[in-house]
Design a protein around this motif. Structure first.
Motif, short mmCIF file in Angstrom:
data_model
loop_
_atom_site.label_atom_id
_atom_site.label_comp_id
_atom_site.label_asym_id
_atom_site.label_seq_id
_atom_site.Cartn_x
_atom_site.Cartn_y
_atom_site.Cartn_z
N ARG A 1 0.82 -1.21 0.00
CA ARG A 1 0.00 0.00 0.00
C ARG A 1 0.86 1.27 0.00
O ARG A 1 0.33 2.37 0.04
CB ARG A 1 -0.94 0.01 1.21
N GLY A 2 2.17 1.08 -0.02
CA GLY A 2 3.06 2.24 -0.08
C GLY A 2 3.45 2.79 1.27
O GLY A 2 4.18 3.79 1.33
N SER A 3 3.01 2.17 2.35
CA SER A 3 3.35 2.64 3.69
C SER A 3 4.75 2.18 4.08
O SER A 3 5.16 1.06 3.74
CB SER A 3 2.35 2.12 4.71
N LEU A 4 5.47 3.03 4.80
CA LEU A 4 6.81 2.69 5.29
C LEU A 4 6.70 2.09 6.68
O LEU A 4 6.27 2.75 7.62
CB LEU A 4 7.69 3.94 5.34
N ILE A 5 7.11 0.84 6.78
CA ILE A 5 7.04 0.11 8.04
C ILE A 5 8.43 0.15 8.69
O ILE A 5 9.41 -0.24 8.06
CB ILE A 5 6.63 -1.35 7.82
N ASN A 6 8.49 0.61 9.94
CA ASN A 6 9.78 0.64 10.65
C ASN A 6 10.22 -0.79 10.97
O ASN A 6 9.47 -1.57 11.55
CB ASN A 6 9.64 1.42 11.95
N LEU A 7 11.46 -1.09 10.62
CA LEU A 7 12.02 -2.40 10.95
C LEU A 7 13.03 -2.28 12.09
O LEU A 7 12.94 -2.98 13.09
CB LEU A 7 12.68 -3.02 9.72
N PHE A 8 14.03 -1.42 11.90
CA PHE A 8 15.07 -1.24 12.89
C PHE A 8 15.52 0.20 12.96
O PHE A 8 15.48 0.92 11.96
CB PHE A 8 16.31 -2.10 12.58
N TYR A 9 15.96 0.58 14.17
CA TYR A 9 16.67 1.83 14.37
C TYR A 9 17.91 1.50 15.18
O TYR A 9 17.81 0.89 16.25
CB TYR A 9 15.81 2.84 15.12
N LEU A 10 19.08 1.85 14.66
CA LEU A 10 20.32 1.53 15.37
C LEU A 10 21.24 2.75 15.41
O LEU A 10 21.45 3.39 14.39
CB LEU A 10 21.10 0.41 14.66
N ALA A 11 21.80 2.99 16.57
CA ALA A 11 22.87 3.97 16.71
C ALA A 11 24.23 3.27 16.73
O ALA A 11 25.27 3.91 16.55
CB ALA A 11 22.68 4.79 17.97
N SER A 12 24.20 1.96 16.96
CA SER A 12 25.40 1.14 16.92
C SER A 12 25.01 -0.32 17.09
O SER A 12 23.85 -0.62 17.45
CB SER A 12 26.38 1.52 18.04
#
Lengths: 108, 114
Positions: free
Chosen positions: A40-51
């Motif tokens: 549907r074109g939506s951006l699904i968050n998978l990961f956020y990493l600072a390290s």
């Protein structure tokens, strides 16, 4: 984009197999995010990493700021994993850059 | 329930007209952003707002004006529309007002300018 080189641009996997996506950065980034764009074109968050690394189910991501890259590993691919995967990274100048995306197709 | 609402989902406009893209977030975040994705190009950062104040503007044209009536609203007004403005516009938000903070995206508004 110029700051982020994402590869491969397209990937085809059979169900049950795995592979890795990679983003290389031309400068030092402070953090990276991985997204999947669904049908549907939506951006699904998978990961956020600072390290370091993070794992969530069949997905695992790593980010090495010093070596200027991040990876997203997919194992035991399922049909519903199909979609376009993006990385995005932000630097110390408060700029954020997106990769061009990897179009993943998982086949039965 | 969707946490970031964008309206409309699709929008068709004629060259020279003006449109407003709506964005509301219900994540309790303090910063909001607009991005644009043109065909065959990666997402591009446009604006960031924190506590209803402009933090960063990387859009060259003054035809693009964000409007924030409430902390959880950040609309995008586009004037004198051109065919090159055709793109999908994504709104995003984050708790911390930094571009490298974790951001959450709305579903996008696909704009077509004829």
């Amino acid at each position: 984009g110029d700051q982020v080189e994402q590869s491969p641009s397209a990937l085809s996997l059979h169900e049950g197999t795995g592979s890795a996506l990679r983003c290389n950065f031309t400068t030092t980034m402070r953090a990276v995010q991985w997204f999947r764009k669904n049908s549907r074109g939506s951006l699904i968050n998978l990961f956020y990493l600072a390290s370091g690394t993070k794992e969530n189910g069949r997905l695992k991501s790593a980010f090495d700021s010093k070596e200027r890259y991040s990876t997203l590993h997919i194992r035991d691919a399922q049909l519903e994993d199909s979609g376009t995967y993006f990385c995005a990274a932000g630097n110390s100048n408060n700029r954020i850059f997106f990769g061009d995306g990897t179009q993943l197709v998982v086949k039965p | 329930d969707p946490k970031i609402i964008q309206k409309p989902k699709y929008l068709v406009a004629v060259t020279g007209s003006e449109k407003i893209l709506i964005c509301e977030q219900y994540l309790g975040h303090n910063a909001m952003y607009w991005y644009r994705q043109s065909a065959k190009k990666p997402l591009e950062f446009m604006f960031s707002y924190s506590y209803q104040k402009l933090m960063d503007n990387q859009t060259a044209s003054s035809r693009f004006q964000p409007q924030s009536s409430k902390k959880n609203h950040l609309d995008l007004q586009i004037t004198a529309l051109k065919p090159d403005d055709s793109a999908t516009y994504f709104c995003a938000s984050s708790q911390v007002p930094q571009n490298y903070a974790e951001q959450f995206f709305g579903p996008g508004t696909r704009l077509t300018v004829l």
